[in-house]
Design a protein around this motif. Structure first.
Motif, mmCIF file in Angstrom:
data_model
loop_
_atom_site.group_PDB
_atom_site.id
_atom_site.type_symbol
_atom_site.label_atom_id
_atom_site.label_comp_id
_atom_site.label_asym_id
_atom_site.label_seq_id
_atom_site.Cartn_x
_atom_site.Cartn_y
_atom_site.Cartn_z
ATOM 1 N N UNK A 225 0.866 -1.229 0.000
ATOM 2 C CA UNK A 225 -0.067 0.160 -0.006
ATOM 3 C C UNK A 225 0.652 1.296 -0.036
ATOM 4 N N UNK A 226 1.923 1.237 0.970
ATOM 5 C CA UNK A 226 2.773 2.422 0.771
ATOM 6 C C UNK A 226 3.663 2.490 -0.442
ATOM 7 N N UNK A 227 3.990 1.428 -1.115
ATOM 8 C CA UNK A 227 4.750 1.615 -2.483
ATOM 9 C C UNK A 227 4.016 2.005 -3.369
ATOM 10 N N UNK B 76 7.729 -0.196 9.937
ATOM 11 C CA UNK B 76 6.793 0.458 8.971
ATOM 12 C C UNK B 76 7.508 1.877 8.696
ATOM 13 N N UNK B 77 8.407 2.413 9.502
ATOM 14 C CA UNK B 77 8.943 3.716 9.171
ATOM 15 C C UNK B 77 9.939 3.542 7.818
ATOM 16 N N UNK B 78 10.611 2.499 8.018
ATOM 17 C CA UNK B 78 11.607 1.962 7.019
ATOM 18 C C UNK B 78 10.853 1.988 5.755
ATOM 19 N N UNK B 79 9.848 1.118 5.901
ATOM 20 C CA UNK B 79 9.212 1.188 4.274
ATOM 21 C C UNK B 79 8.513 2.531 3.819
ATOM 22 N N UNK C 37 6.074 10.691 2.804
ATOM 23 C CA UNK C 37 6.202 11.618 3.933
ATOM 24 C C UNK C 37 5.588 11.385 5.148
ATOM 25 N N UNK C 38 6.087 11.269 6.369
ATOM 26 C CA UNK C 38 5.442 10.638 7.556
ATOM 27 C C UNK C 38 5.474 11.821 8.699
#
Ligand SMILES: Nc1nc2c(ncn2[C@@H]2O[C@H](COP(=O)(O)OP(=O)(O)OP(=O)(O)O)[C@@H](O)[C@H]2O)c(=O)[nH]1
Ligand SMILES: [Mg+2]
Length: 220
Positions: free
Chosen positions: A109-111, A136-139, A146-147
């Motif tokens: 989903x992130x990618x 999760x942060x790494x992904x 952006x996080x």
């Protein structure tokens, strides 16, 4: 909120409405427009934060029982803007196979989600940056996503310890400062709501949207 001096497509959080649930990323609404997803460990306060932000106490279901949100829940802010409540990760009682499957989905989903503009990551201020959070942060970082991190339940700590946790989390992530920001948050005390709203506004509106707006203030 009407601000004619600075025409922006400011997000109307109060008008958020439930759109749909999905049991898997494949079943998400069509990948158009813009969305911001809320991710974090089970019980970190994701659903509560969405309710606080939208001033709608029962929009997203909250629970004392960790692992409550099993579905991906989509909330519409407008025709083209959504908030997404992701299932919590790191819940001990979930079978390993289920965890693995969910991790794969989150990563994908992130990618791949074109409409995803940013990730709000929630961490209980009393135990931030767990292994699952770091994964999760790494992904997110490897997907250049952006996080914005919320250190939630900030009401559980006194001001001094809360502030020093904020600084130490910022310091731990300093090398990613271009992509990652951190703030204190409390749904209980409605602390940090404006700061979060400003960030999401930034993500969910952009130059093309602003350009498309009718010129309501052409005189100045
Ligand atoms: N003291 C305090 N409690 C909070 C705060 N935010 C959430 N909680 C409590 O924490 C518990 C979990 O909150 P939820 O919002 O359901 O957490 P979630 O991350 O959506 O949980 P899952 O859906 O299980 O992943 C509930 O009992 C909330 O009342 C806060 O700011 N302060
Ligand atoms: Mg939830």
């Amino acid at each position: 909120m009407t601000d004619f001096s600075a025409p922006k497509a400011a997000v109307q959080f109060r008008t958020a409405a439930f759109l749909q649930s999905a049991s898997a990323v494949e079943n998400a609404p069509s990948d158009q427009g813009w969305e911001v997803a809320f991710a974090g460990r089970s019980n970190s306060g994701k659903s509560s934060a969405i309710n606080t932000l939208t001033s709608q106490g029962k929009l997203a279901r909250t629970s004392r029982t960790p692992g409550r949100t099993q579905l991906i829940n989509f909330f519409a802010l407008s025709d083209s803007q959504r908030l997404v409540d992701l299932p919590g990760y790191g819940f001990a009682k979930v079978p390993l196979a289920v965890k693995k499957k969910w991790n794969q989905q989150l990563e994908r989903y992130l990618q791949r989600r074109e409409s995803l503009r940013g990730l709000v990551m929630l961490m209980d201020i009393r135990h931030p940056l767990t292994d699952a959070d770091k994964q999760m942060l790494g992904w997110a970082i490897s997907a250049s996503m952006p996080v914005h991190i919320l250190l939630t339940k900030a009401d559980k700590l006194k001001r001094g310890p809360a502030q020093s946790t904020l600084l130490s989390v910022r310091e731990a992530l300093a090398e990613h400062a271009e992509l990652v920001s951190v703030q204190l948050f409390s749904s209980l005390k409605r602390k940090g709501v404006e700061e979060l709203g400003t960030k999401i506004n930034l993500w969910l509106t952009d130059d093309s949207v602003i350009d498309d707006l009718p010129e309501i203030n052409a005189d100045d």
